[in-house]
Design a protein around this motif. Structure first.
Motif, PDB file in Angstrom:
ATOM      1  N   GLN A 123       2.348  -3.438  -5.170  1.00 51.94           N
ATOM      2  CA  GLN A 123       2.606  -2.076  -4.688  1.00 51.94           C
ATOM      3  C   GLN A 123       2.924  -2.081  -3.198  1.00 51.94           C
ATOM      4  O   GLN A 123       3.851  -1.392  -2.737  1.00 51.94           O
ATOM      5  CB  GLN A 123       1.398  -1.184  -4.982  1.00 51.94           C
ATOM      6  CG  GLN A 123       1.598   0.282  -4.611  1.00 51.94           C
ATOM      7  CD  GLN A 123       1.370   0.573  -3.133  1.00 51.94           C
ATOM      8  OE1 GLN A 123       0.542  -0.077  -2.492  1.00 51.94           O
ATOM      9  NE2 GLN A 123       2.118   1.532  -2.588  1.00 51.94           N
ATOM     10  N   ALA A 124       2.170  -2.872  -2.441  1.00 47.11           N
ATOM     11  CA  ALA A 124       2.382  -2.918  -1.000  1.00 47.11           C
ATOM     12  C   ALA A 124       3.760  -3.490  -0.650  1.00 47.11           C
ATOM     13  O   ALA A 124       4.440  -2.979   0.245  1.00 47.11           O
ATOM     14  CB  ALA A 124       1.284  -3.749  -0.334  1.00 47.11           C
ATOM     15  N   LEU A 125       4.185  -4.537  -1.353  1.00 44.67           N
ATOM     16  CA  LEU A 125       5.497  -5.128  -1.098  1.00 44.67           C
ATOM     17  C   LEU A 125       6.620  -4.135  -1.397  1.00 44.67           C
ATOM     18  O   LEU A 125       7.581  -4.005  -0.632  1.00 44.67           O
ATOM     19  CB  LEU A 125       5.673  -6.396  -1.941  1.00 44.67           C
ATOM     20  CG  LEU A 125       4.876  -7.619  -1.476  1.00 44.67           C
ATOM     21  CD1 LEU A 125       4.777  -8.653  -2.587  1.00 44.67           C
ATOM     22  CD2 LEU A 125       5.521  -8.233  -0.231  1.00 44.67           C
ATOM     23  N   LEU A 126       6.511  -3.426  -2.506  1.00 45.19           N
ATOM     24  CA  LEU A 126       7.520  -2.425  -2.840  1.00 45.19           C
ATOM     25  C   LEU A 126       7.545  -1.323  -1.793  1.00 45.19           C
ATOM     26  O   LEU A 126       8.615  -0.837  -1.403  1.00 45.19           O
ATOM     27  CB  LEU A 126       7.237  -1.830  -4.223  1.00 45.19           C
ATOM     28  CG  LEU A 126       7.428  -2.775  -5.414  1.00 45.19           C
ATOM     29  CD1 LEU A 126       6.945  -2.114  -6.692  1.00 45.19           C
ATOM     30  CD2 LEU A 126       8.891  -3.192  -5.554  1.00 45.19           C
ATOM     31  N   SER A 127       6.382  -0.933  -1.325  1.00 46.66           N
ATOM     32  CA  SER A 127       6.292   0.141  -0.339  1.00 46.66           C
ATOM     33  C   SER A 127       6.940  -0.239   0.981  1.00 46.66           C
ATOM     34  O   SER A 127       7.777   0.502   1.513  1.00 46.66           O
ATOM     35  CB  SER A 127       4.817   0.510  -0.115  1.00 46.66           C
ATOM     36  OG  SER A 127       4.700   1.514   0.873  1.00 46.66           O
TER      37      SER A 127
END
Length: 238
Positions: A123-127
């Motif tokens: 999720q953090a990478l996509l964000s």
């Protein structure tokens, strides 16, 4: 120098790039002309992948870090955004496999690490990379999943549950950006592949009986160049 460079001028980021499918995919991207950011924890292994890319005439940058450490992903994004304007390819290959065990005997530290790497980091990478992906003319995001994410299997609950969440996050992201960007998202189950993770799960298996990671990398390269519908799912059968 590689004779075919269809990805020339493109920027790719590969997590889990030090070994297995991630390393094979990073090498293939480098050979095809992309500049590859290699993300992983094993510095020596990352350097070996980088040496192979450079020996084939490609270019890369190593980013040794643990994606589960606080602020590591934000620091990675800041470093990349400070050097490049857009990100063309994001390959999510990093994953952690906890010990196979009954639900009642799952070890909390291992389960937490799997949740942090397989789910929270995704999720953090996509964000953090969403803005750079949206600035690319035809960005592609590929996440490597497992059959145990879609179909529960005894003793695989700690890993399978994190992959189910991984799939859900990627699928939701694919739906959310479908109408507002040129990003295409695919979820790929590599199937039985000759990796360290596979050997850990099946210690008695003859590695020669399963396909090498380069075979999966070849399929991912074809997919990255294709106009697949966002939310695409497939399994690579050897």
């Amino acid at each position: 120098m590689a004779t075919s460079t269809p990805f020339s001028g493109r920027l790719a980021l590969v997590t889990g790039a030090s070994k297995g499918i991630g390393a094979a995919t990073a090498k293939a991207l480098g050979a095809a002309g992309a500049h590859v950011v290699l993300v992983g924890r094993d510095v020596k292994a990352l350097e070996d992948v980088e040496d192979a890319i450079h020996a084939a005439g490609g270019s890369s940058t190593i980013a040794p870090l643990d994606l589960t450490e606080p602020d590591s992903i934000a620091r990675l994004a800041n470093a990349i955004a400070g050097r490049w304007d857009k990100l063309d390819y994001l390959v999510l290959s990093a994953a952690y496999l906890p010990t196979l065990t009954p639900v009642t005997q799952i070890e909390a530290p291992q389960f937490n690490r799997a949740l942090n790497l397989n789910v929270v980091a995704t999720q953090a990478l996509l964000s953090v990379f969403d803005p750079m992906l949206k600035r690319a003319d035809a960005a592609r995001v590929i996440g490597l999943t497992s059959s145990v994410g879609a179909g529960p299997r005894a003793y695989w609950s700690a890993y399978g549950s994190t992959k189910a969440a991984f799939d859900n996050i990627l699928s939701c992201y694919a739906q959310e950006i479908e109408k507002i960007s040129n990003i295409r998202v695919a979820i790929v189950d590599p199937g039985a592949t000759r990796t360290e993770m596979r050997a850990k799960a099946y210690p008695g298996e003859d590695p020669a009986t399963v396909k090498p990671p380069e075979e999966v990398a070849d399929r991912l390269m074809s997919l990255l160049q294709s106009d697949f519908p966002t939310g695409h799912r497939e399994r690579v059968d050897g």
